[in-house]
Design a protein around this motif. Sequence first.
Motif, PDB file in Angstrom:
ATOM      1  N   TYR A  32       0.868  -1.177   0.000  1.00  0.00           N
ATOM      2  CA  TYR A  32       0.000   0.000   0.000  1.00  0.00           C
ATOM      3  C   TYR A  32       0.905   1.228   0.000  1.00  0.00           C
ATOM      4  CZ  TYR A  32      -3.787  -3.211   1.091  1.00  0.00           C
ATOM      5  OH  TYR A  32      -4.692  -4.246   1.042  1.00  0.00           O
ATOM      6  N   PHE A  33       0.878   1.933  -1.125  1.00  0.00           N
ATOM      7  CA  PHE A  33       1.841   2.990  -1.386  1.00  0.00           C
ATOM      8  C   PHE A  33       1.848   4.000  -0.242  1.00  0.00           C
ATOM      9  CE2 PHE A  33       4.235   6.027  -3.795  1.00  0.00           C
ATOM     10  CZ  PHE A  33       4.905   5.257  -4.751  1.00  0.00           C
ATOM     11  N   GLU A  34       3.116   4.254   0.278  1.00  0.00           N
ATOM     12  CA  GLU A  34       3.355   5.231   1.343  1.00  0.00           C
ATOM     13  C   GLU A  34       2.654   4.857   2.653  1.00  0.00           C
ATOM     14  OE1 GLU A  34       2.276   9.078  -0.056  1.00  0.00           O
ATOM     15  OE2 GLU A  34       4.021   9.286  -1.356  1.00  0.00           O
ATOM     16  N   LYS A  35       2.265   3.583   2.778  1.00  0.00           N
ATOM     17  CA  LYS A  35       1.603   3.177   4.027  1.00  0.00           C
ATOM     18  C   LYS A  35       2.320   1.997   4.664  1.00  0.00           C
ATOM     19  CE  LYS A  35      -3.084   4.875   3.348  1.00  0.00           C
ATOM     20  NZ  LYS A  35      -4.529   4.513   3.333  1.00  0.00           N
ATOM     21  N   THR A 115      -2.562   1.896  -4.896  1.00  0.00           N
ATOM     22  CA  THR A 115      -2.710   3.288  -4.504  1.00  0.00           C
ATOM     23  C   THR A 115      -4.137   3.549  -4.017  1.00  0.00           C
ATOM     24  OG1 THR A 115      -3.288   3.933  -6.738  1.00  0.00           O
ATOM     25  CG2 THR A 115      -0.949   4.002  -6.155  1.00  0.00           C
ATOM     26  N   GLU A 116      -4.325   4.730  -3.471  1.00  0.00           N
ATOM     27  CA  GLU A 116      -5.645   5.191  -3.068  1.00  0.00           C
ATOM     28  C   GLU A 116      -6.430   5.676  -4.301  1.00  0.00           C
ATOM     29  OE1 GLU A 116      -7.202   5.551   0.171  1.00  0.00           O
ATOM     30  OE2 GLU A 116      -5.684   3.982   0.446  1.00  0.00           O
ATOM     31  N   PRO A 117      -7.763   5.786  -4.222  1.00  0.00           N
ATOM     32  CA  PRO A 117      -8.539   6.293  -5.361  1.00  0.00           C
ATOM     33  C   PRO A 117      -8.094   7.704  -5.727  1.00  0.00           C
ATOM     34  CG  PRO A 117      -9.991   5.324  -3.724  1.00  0.00           C
ATOM     35  CD  PRO A 117      -8.642   5.402  -3.083  1.00  0.00           C
ATOM     36  N   GLN A 134      -9.378  16.166 -15.968  1.00  0.00           N
ATOM     37  CA  GLN A 134      -8.146  16.417 -15.220  1.00  0.00           C
ATOM     38  C   GLN A 134      -8.266  15.764 -13.846  1.00  0.00           C
ATOM     39  OE1 GLN A 134      -7.638  20.659 -15.134  1.00  0.00           O
ATOM     40  NE2 GLN A 134      -6.924  20.771 -17.253  1.00  0.00           N
ATOM     41  N   TRP A 135      -7.179  15.092 -13.416  1.00  0.00           N
ATOM     42  CA  TRP A 135      -7.222  14.344 -12.150  1.00  0.00           C
ATOM     43  C   TRP A 135      -5.831  14.353 -11.509  1.00  0.00           C
ATOM     44  CZ3 TRP A 135      -4.300   9.877 -11.327  1.00  0.00           C
ATOM     45  CH2 TRP A 135      -3.619   9.391 -12.448  1.00  0.00           C
ATOM     46  N   LYS A 136      -5.747  13.827 -10.272  1.00  0.00           N
ATOM     47  CA  LYS A 136      -4.452  13.683  -9.602  1.00  0.00           C
ATOM     48  C   LYS A 136      -4.541  12.521  -8.612  1.00  0.00           C
ATOM     49  CE  LYS A 136      -5.197  16.750  -5.637  1.00  0.00           C
ATOM     50  NZ  LYS A 136      -4.658  17.892  -4.868  1.00  0.00           N
ATOM     51  N   PRO A 137      -3.381  11.842  -8.341  1.00  0.00           N
ATOM     52  CA  PRO A 137      -3.373  10.797  -7.314  1.00  0.00           C
ATOM     53  C   PRO A 137      -3.267  11.423  -5.920  1.00  0.00           C
ATOM     54  CG  PRO A 137      -1.228  10.944  -8.346  1.00  0.00           C
ATOM     55  CD  PRO A 137      -2.113  11.922  -9.076  1.00  0.00           C
ATOM     56  N   ARG A 138      -3.608  10.651  -4.932  1.00  0.00           N
ATOM     57  CA  ARG A 138      -3.497  11.148  -3.560  1.00  0.00           C
ATOM     58  C   ARG A 138      -2.060  11.022  -3.035  1.00  0.00           C
ATOM     59  NH1 ARG A 138      -8.619  11.698  -1.155  1.00  0.00           N
ATOM     60  NH2 ARG A 138     -10.300  10.871  -2.466  1.00  0.00           N
ATOM     61  N   PHE A 189      -6.714   4.155 -11.294  1.00  0.00           N
ATOM     62  CA  PHE A 189      -5.423   4.031 -11.956  1.00  0.00           C
ATOM     63  C   PHE A 189      -4.566   3.029 -11.185  1.00  0.00           C
ATOM     64  CE2 PHE A 189      -4.230   6.680  -8.522  1.00  0.00           C
ATOM     65  CZ  PHE A 189      -2.852   6.613  -8.384  1.00  0.00           C
ATOM     66  N   ARG A 190      -3.378   2.719 -11.751  1.00  0.00           N
ATOM     67  CA  ARG A 190      -2.398   1.828 -11.131  1.00  0.00           C
ATOM     68  C   ARG A 190      -1.026   2.173 -11.694  1.00  0.00           C
ATOM     69  NH1 ARG A 190      -0.948  -2.096 -14.862  1.00  0.00           N
ATOM     70  NH2 ARG A 190      -2.433  -2.439 -16.571  1.00  0.00           N
TER      71      ARG A 190
END
Length: 632
Positions: A32-35, A115-117, A134-138, A189-190
């Motif tokens: 879990y990314f960054e967790k 990753t998170e949504p 337009q979007w961004k990851p958390r 995304f992934r």
Amino acid sequence: MWTLALWVFPLLCKFSLAVLPTKPENISCIFYFEKNLTCTWRPEKETNDTSYTVKITYAYGKHNYTVNATEASYSFPSSCAIPPDTCSVEVEAQNRDGKVKSDITQWDLTSIAKTEPPIILNVNPILNKMFQIQWKPREKIRVFSLTCMLRFRTVNSSHWTEVNFEDCERVCNLTGLQAFTEYVLALRFRLSDSRYWSKWSKEETGITMEEVPHVLDLWRILEPADVNGDRKVLLLWKKARGAPVLEKTFGYNIRYFAENSTNLTEINNITLQQYELLLMNQTHFVSVTSFNSLGKSQEAVLRIPDVREETFQCIKSMQAHIAEPLLVVTWQSSIAEVDTWIVEWLPETEESKFPALSWESVSQDTSWTIEQDKLKPFTCYNISVYPVLEHQVGEPYSIQAYAKEKAPLEGPETRVENIGLKTAMITWKEIPKSARNGFISNYTIFYQAEGGKELSKTVNSRALQCDLESLTRRTSYSVWVMASTRAGGTNGMRINFKTLSISVFEIVLLTSLVGGGLLLLSIKTVIFGLRKPNRLTRLCCPDVPNPAESSLATWLRDDFKKSNMKETENSGNTEDRVLKPCPVPADLTDKLRPGLEPPCEEQAQNPYLKNSVTTREFLVHENIPEHSQGEI
């Protein structure tokens, strides 16, 4: 020796009863990314008290970290999992009887990262049928290649369409949409090398840009021509299937002209979706366009045939069936070139045809479906399909269908006819269509003798009568008829009848026998009379003795003559020898009925009453012997 055996025996028993823990298997890890890095294994739960020692080696084998766990999973801190890196994980299970180690597993953190949504920042309509999202990851993901998936649907639909975007850089362009339509969108995304997708983002909505209206679906209703060949044509139009739901239209323009004429008639700014034209008997072409602030649509063209023109036929058969929650109509065509069809449907109970008529265009298919809830339940619909080849409309094919059925509202009205000794005919009337609630599939005739068992017979829906046989003579019966649809049946009124005790045939036979006997007797009598007429005459008309020819009359004749001669001699008046007329009383007829003689003042005296009571004169017959006279 015995002392040694006593000391070794408990050890052997203890060794034979030892149960080692199950070897940990199926180790699975997700980063879990960054967790954290979470690993799980099987079995998830042991029967005995079991603890685990989990060892991870990271930083490409330079560092390791060991921890104890009481359950079959553990989450390592983010300091032990920093991508890109490859880690190894080993699990050891231990209980009071011993220890068992798992195999060592290797894990590429990039391939197991999740990753998170993501967050959708905005949905911008660009051009007519396109969105820019337009979007961004958390998380702070900068050096990894990303893969996105976008799903979308119109606001009135429940069906999602998914689109993949490789190497998306926080911007996705979604094309191929409908103009001026509202959509719902979501994104996930992934990492491009990862096997795990993030969860879907929060749903966002957007409306594509408006454009000129789409071409219309155009149809017509032709009324019969008058004596001059002129006729009314009701034009009908609507948005084509697939046109934008939010499409704006300011109005409609109509143009029409005769096939062999250059005169063009144009009618503009119509706000309704129908218009009535009065056309002459020749062929006409009609076109309708819609317009808004951006321009006008392409023309929808329709050909109105000549009154005398014969239409082509191509539909061989048609069926309708229910496929929940739809009514499905299919047909077979004999002309392969026909690929456009107009379907009309109308409730049969409607008195006015035009307001209730619905229609729809079908292309590249020989079937049509409609949701059952869009049709009136328990109502019979007339469904017609018209083939359209270029601008020529062919002969329609029609059937009837119900979207939903239930038992009829009422049963059949029943009568009993031709009642016999052991038979009777049961007849009934059709149930009105407004009360059928479906197609009548069959009729069931129930009948029961008084105090007897209930019996029944079933006939098809086309039958309106049924003959009952093997009944009992001179017996009371009750009978009723049930009409059934696919959804159930309803009984009609129960009526009673009684079989005959004697039939007409038996009456005729008995009468014939009696009449025949009398006829034979009469014939025999006539034949007998012809053979012996005197005997038959005496049998039928016997002789009655004449009192004047009896012996008593002979005995009294001479004395009667003598008496009359004396009276004649004593009478000096000739008138005394002539009978005087005697008046006849008015009631003579009534008195003759009881046999009374009419009264008369001067009657001929009876010779037997000639003398008075005191002076009696006996008349002696001359044939009496003399000795008899002396004795008298």
